[in-house]
Write an enzyme that holds these catalytic residues in place. Structure first.
Site, mmCIF file in Angstrom:
data_model
loop_
_atom_site.group_PDB
_atom_site.id
_atom_site.type_symbol
_atom_site.label_atom_id
_atom_site.label_comp_id
_atom_site.label_asym_id
_atom_site.label_seq_id
_atom_site.Cartn_x
_atom_site.Cartn_y
_atom_site.Cartn_z
ATOM 1 N N LYS A 127 -14.298 -53.608 -62.389
ATOM 2 C CA LYS A 127 -15.252 -53.040 -61.441
ATOM 3 C C LYS A 127 -14.609 -52.860 -60.074
ATOM 4 O O LYS A 127 -14.655 -51.773 -59.489
ATOM 5 C CB LYS A 127 -16.491 -53.932 -61.312
ATOM 6 C CG LYS A 127 -17.570 -53.340 -60.407
ATOM 7 C CD LYS A 127 -18.562 -54.382 -59.924
ATOM 8 C CE LYS A 127 -17.984 -55.205 -58.801
ATOM 9 N NZ LYS A 127 -18.979 -56.099 -58.159
ATOM 10 N N ASP A 146 -21.570 -52.404 -61.878
ATOM 11 C CA ASP A 146 -22.082 -53.649 -61.308
ATOM 12 C C ASP A 146 -23.453 -53.929 -61.910
ATOM 13 O O ASP A 146 -23.857 -53.284 -62.875
ATOM 14 C CB ASP A 146 -22.138 -53.554 -59.781
ATOM 15 C CG ASP A 146 -23.112 -52.489 -59.306
ATOM 16 O OD1 ASP A 146 -23.728 -51.808 -60.147
ATOM 17 O OD2 ASP A 146 -23.267 -52.334 -58.079
#
Length: 232
Positions: A127, A146
Site C-alpha cells: 500500500k 487501505d
C-alpha cells in the site's frame, strides 16, 4: 443469488470509477510532503492514524531530521517523542529510522522507485509503496488498498478477499489499468463522506444501483486492521 460474471463486475467497477471521477475530479493527497523521502515517512506514519494527525507532527519531525541522511542518525527514542501523539508511535519511530538507514546504505540516499525495492524498507508494504510510486514518481504499478478502499470494494462485491493485500489483486483484474491511478484518493474521500465504516449514508449514496450491499452495508469482510483491538 446467481454468481455474477466477471464482465458484469468489470462493468460495475468501471462505472463506479467513472462516477468517482466526476465527484472528485481533482482530488489530492491530504498529507503534506515536498519530496519522495517525506512522502515515504508520511505514508508510513499514516497507518491507522488520520492524515491530519500526521500533518501535525511532520513539521517538527522534518525540521529536526529533514532527509534520509539526518534521520538515519536519529535516536529512535527522540523520534518517538516527536510522533508520540499518533498511533503505534513506538514501532513507527523504529521504522522511520530503519527506513532512512536502508535508503542511505542500500540506495545511496535516494528513495528507490520500484515496488521490489520499496517494500524492502522497514514498515513499507504494498500500500505504502503504491502511493509512493504513484505520487512521487508517476508510476502506476498497482492500487493502494487501505481500509477505505477495501471496505468499498467489499461492499461493492468486487472482492471477497480476507485482507486488503489480497483484495488488491482482485481489483487489478477487474479495474482497467488506466483507471488505477486515482482510485485510492477518490475512494478514500468517498469512504469518509458517504461510505463510512460505522454509519454509511446509503440514502445519500449516488451509487446504490451499483452496490449489492445498499441497505445492508455491514455485511462485508473486514480487514484485520479494522477488527483487531487497538493498543492503548
Amino acid at each position: 443469488m446467481p454468481r455474477e460474471s466477471k464482465k458484469s463486475k468489470q462493468e460495475r467497477a468501471i462505472e463506479f470509477c467513472r462516477r468517482m471521477g466526476e465527484r472528485y475530479p481533482d482530488v489530492q493527497s491530504a498529507l503534506d510532503f515536498t519530496n519522495p523521502f517525506e512522502l515515504v515517512i508520511c505514508v508510513l506514519l499514516s497507518a491507522q492514524t488520520t492524515d491530519a494527525a500526521v500533518n501535525k507532527v511532520t513539521p517538527t519531525l522534518f525540521g529536526r531530521w529533514p532527509d534520509a541522511a539526518a534521520m538515519a542518525q536519529a535516536d529512535v527514542a527522540e523520534v518517538g517523542e516527536v510522533i508520540r501523539s499518533i498511533g503505534f508511535w513506538r514501532s513507527k519511530a523504529q521504522h522511520c529510522v530503519g527506513a532512512a538507514q536502508m535508503i542511505m546504505s542500500d540506495y545511496g540516499g535516494e528513495v528507490p522507485s520500484s515496488m521490489n525495492e520499496l517494500v524492502r524498507l522497514p514498515g513499507v508494504g504494498r500500500k505504502t509503496a503504491n502511493i509512493v510510486l504513484n505520487k512521487a514518481f508517476g508510476i502506476v504499478d498497482g492500487i493502494a488498498v487501505d481500509t477505505h478502499v477495501y471496505r468499498i470494494a467489499t461492499r461493492l462485491r468486487l472482492t471477497k478477499a480476507p485482507t486488503p493485500l489480497q483484495a488488491e489483486q482482485d481489483l487489478l483484474q477487474i479495474i482497467p489499468h488506466e483507471l488505477w491511478e486515482p482510485v485510492n484518493e477518490q475512494w478514500i474521500h468517498f469512504g469518509r463522506e458517504v461510505c463510512s465504516s460505522q454509519r454509511p449514508k446509503c440514502e445519500e449514496c449516488p451509487c446504490t444501483d451499483l452496490c449489492p450491499s445498499a441497505g445492508q452495508p455491514n455485511r462485508y469482510f473486514k480487514p484485520k486492521s479494522e477488527t483487531r483491538k487497538k493498543r492503548p
